[in-house]
Design a protein around this motif. Structure first.
Motif, PDB file in Angstrom:
ATOM      1  N   ASP A  75       2.114  13.820   5.242  1.00  0.00           N
ATOM      2  CA  ASP A  75       3.243  13.793   4.166  1.00  0.00           C
ATOM      3  C   ASP A  75       2.210  12.776   3.465  1.00  0.00           C
ATOM      4  O   ASP A  75       2.045  12.669   1.800  1.00  0.00           O
ATOM      5  CB  ASP A  75       4.684  14.230   4.440  1.00  0.00           C
ATOM      6  CG  ASP A  75       5.365  13.597   2.903  1.00  0.00           C
ATOM      7  OD1 ASP A  75       5.127  14.793   2.327  1.00  0.00           O
ATOM      8  OD2 ASP A  75       6.761  13.082   3.031  1.00  0.00           O
ATOM      9  N   PHE A  76       2.373  11.398   3.861  1.00  0.00           N
ATOM     10  CA  PHE A  76       1.609  10.753   2.721  1.00  0.00           C
ATOM     11  C   PHE A  76       0.503  10.787   2.536  1.00  0.00           C
ATOM     12  O   PHE A  76      -0.143  10.618   1.288  1.00  0.00           O
ATOM     13  CB  PHE A  76       1.460   9.370   3.628  1.00  0.00           C
ATOM     14  CG  PHE A  76       0.639   8.440   2.898  1.00  0.00           C
ATOM     15  CD1 PHE A  76       1.024   6.952   2.482  1.00  0.00           C
ATOM     16  CD2 PHE A  76      -1.159   7.541   3.434  1.00  0.00           C
ATOM     17  CE1 PHE A  76       0.704   6.395   1.976  1.00  0.00           C
ATOM     18  CE2 PHE A  76      -1.189   6.326   3.117  1.00  0.00           C
ATOM     19  CZ  PHE A  76      -0.771   5.893   2.213  1.00  0.00           C
ATOM     20  N   THR A  97      -3.950   3.359   3.502  1.00  0.00           N
ATOM     21  CA  THR A  97      -5.258   3.509   2.715  1.00  0.00           C
ATOM     22  C   THR A  97      -5.667   4.382   3.305  1.00  0.00           C
ATOM     23  O   THR A  97      -5.264   4.718   4.669  1.00  0.00           O
ATOM     24  CB  THR A  97      -5.782   3.092   2.277  1.00  0.00           C
ATOM     25  OG1 THR A  97      -6.929   1.915   3.068  1.00  0.00           O
ATOM     26  CG2 THR A  97      -5.296   1.079   0.933  1.00  0.00           C
ATOM     27  N   GLU A 157       9.024   4.704   6.882  1.00  0.00           N
ATOM     28  CA  GLU A 157       7.425   4.434   5.509  1.00  0.00           C
ATOM     29  C   GLU A 157       6.695   4.238   6.255  1.00  0.00           C
ATOM     30  O   GLU A 157       6.471   3.815   7.884  1.00  0.00           O
ATOM     31  CB  GLU A 157       8.675   2.454   5.496  1.00  0.00           C
ATOM     32  CG  GLU A 157      10.015   2.892   5.612  1.00  0.00           C
ATOM     33  CD  GLU A 157      10.311   1.530   4.900  1.00  0.00           C
ATOM     34  OE1 GLU A 157       9.675   0.516   5.558  1.00  0.00           O
ATOM     35  OE2 GLU A 157      11.700   1.248   4.609  1.00  0.00           O
ATOM     36  N   ARG A 199       0.700  13.956  -0.052  1.00  0.00           N
ATOM     37  CA  ARG A 199       1.635  13.093  -1.372  1.00  0.00           C
ATOM     38  C   ARG A 199       1.340  11.841  -1.782  1.00  0.00           C
ATOM     39  O   ARG A 199       1.308  11.612  -3.323  1.00  0.00           O
ATOM     40  CB  ARG A 199       3.697  13.512  -1.279  1.00  0.00           C
ATOM     41  CG  ARG A 199       3.659  14.775  -0.508  1.00  0.00           C
ATOM     42  CD  ARG A 199       4.926  14.841  -1.047  1.00  0.00           C
ATOM     43  NE  ARG A 199       6.125  13.694  -0.158  1.00  0.00           N
ATOM     44  CZ  ARG A 199       6.316  13.281  -0.592  1.00  0.00           C
ATOM     45  NH1 ARG A 199       7.595  13.308  -2.030  1.00  0.00           N
ATOM     46  NH2 ARG A 199       7.577  12.381  -0.108  1.00  0.00           N
ATOM     47  N   GLU A 200       1.167  11.171  -1.140  1.00  0.00           N
ATOM     48  CA  GLU A 200       0.908   9.795  -1.943  1.00  0.00           C
ATOM     49  C   GLU A 200      -1.223   9.444  -2.355  1.00  0.00           C
ATOM     50  O   GLU A 200      -1.374   9.167  -3.266  1.00  0.00           O
ATOM     51  CB  GLU A 200       0.937   8.643  -0.144  1.00  0.00           C
ATOM     52  CG  GLU A 200       0.907   7.439  -1.565  1.00  0.00           C
ATOM     53  CD  GLU A 200       1.933   7.131  -2.283  1.00  0.00           C
ATOM     54  OE1 GLU A 200       1.324   5.681  -3.265  1.00  0.00           O
ATOM     55  OE2 GLU A 200       2.469   7.197  -2.156  1.00  0.00           O
ATOM     56  N   LEU A 201      -1.699  10.392  -1.263  1.00  0.00           N
ATOM     57  CA  LEU A 201      -3.374  10.139  -1.213  1.00  0.00           C
ATOM     58  C   LEU A 201      -3.764  10.997  -2.553  1.00  0.00           C
ATOM     59  O   LEU A 201      -4.734  10.482  -3.197  1.00  0.00           O
ATOM     60  CB  LEU A 201      -4.006  10.187   0.215  1.00  0.00           C
ATOM     61  CG  LEU A 201      -3.615   8.725   1.017  1.00  0.00           C
ATOM     62  CD1 LEU A 201      -4.106   7.994   1.734  1.00  0.00           C
ATOM     63  CD2 LEU A 201      -3.937   7.434  -0.026  1.00  0.00           C
ATOM     64  N   PHE A 217       5.489   3.799   1.330  1.00  0.00           N
ATOM     65  CA  PHE A 217       5.689   4.935   0.346  1.00  0.00           C
ATOM     66  C   PHE A 217       6.956   5.615   1.485  1.00  0.00           C
ATOM     67  O   PHE A 217       6.872   5.236   2.916  1.00  0.00           O
ATOM     68  CB  PHE A 217       4.635   5.886   0.862  1.00  0.00           C
ATOM     69  CG  PHE A 217       4.622   6.550   0.834  1.00  0.00           C
ATOM     70  CD1 PHE A 217       4.687   8.108  -0.447  1.00  0.00           C
ATOM     71  CD2 PHE A 217       4.585   8.564   1.851  1.00  0.00           C
ATOM     72  CE1 PHE A 217       4.682   9.508  -0.509  1.00  0.00           C
ATOM     73  CE2 PHE A 217       5.039   9.408   1.892  1.00  0.00           C
ATOM     74  CZ  PHE A 217       4.457  10.163   0.811  1.00  0.00           C
ATOM     75  N   THR A 243       2.742   2.380   4.560  1.00  0.00           N
ATOM     76  CA  THR A 243       1.779   1.916   4.422  1.00  0.00           C
ATOM     77  C   THR A 243       0.251   2.131   4.382  1.00  0.00           C
ATOM     78  O   THR A 243       0.559   2.862   5.577  1.00  0.00           O
ATOM     79  CB  THR A 243       1.756   0.297   4.992  1.00  0.00           C
ATOM     80  OG1 THR A 243       1.760   0.366   6.290  1.00  0.00           O
ATOM     81  CG2 THR A 243       3.535   0.103   4.911  1.00  0.00           C
TER      82      THR A 243
END
Length: 121
Positions: free
Chosen positions: A52-53, A29, A25, A56-58, A18, A27
């Protein structure tokens, strides 16, 4: 034959990391979030990328607590690990924070650290 080779190459390639708004960057979970090391990566940039991860990602809410697992200061070439669980978290954030609080930030607070001067990543 070509399709089979293409499929095998896609399966063998590592998962895409991500890319946070600040270009870092990330990575992982929810149990282990790793901001990949890069030259000059500051604590606030690490928190920004992790927040941000998480958002936006989780897809977690901005109120989600985020904990730093890698104790500051980090060594050269070492990434910074975060978690959504306080288990194994360090007691220091690596940031200057005022007030009586634990060593966590909300994902929204961490993501807000993406702001640099007038510019927001």
């Amino acid at each position: 034959m070509f399709r089979c080779l293409l499929l095998l190459s896609l399966l063998a390639s590592p998962a895409m990391a991500f890319q946070a708004r600040n270009g870092a960057e990330v990575t992982g979970t929810a149990t282990e979030i790793v901001v990949v090391a890069r030259p000059g990566l500051s604590s606030s940039e690490s928190w920004c990328a992790a927040g941000d991860f998480v958002i936006r990602e989780l897809g977690q809410p901005a109120t989600t607590p985020l904990y730093r697992v890698t104790p500051p200061p980090r060594r050269a070439g070492e990434g910074v690990s975060f978690s959504l669980s306080p288990e194994g978290a360090t007691d220091r954030t690596g940031l200057l924070l005022l007030g009586d609080r634990d060593a966590s930030l909300s994902a929204g607070h961490a993501q807000a650290l993406c702001r640099v001067g007038r510019w927001r990543f």
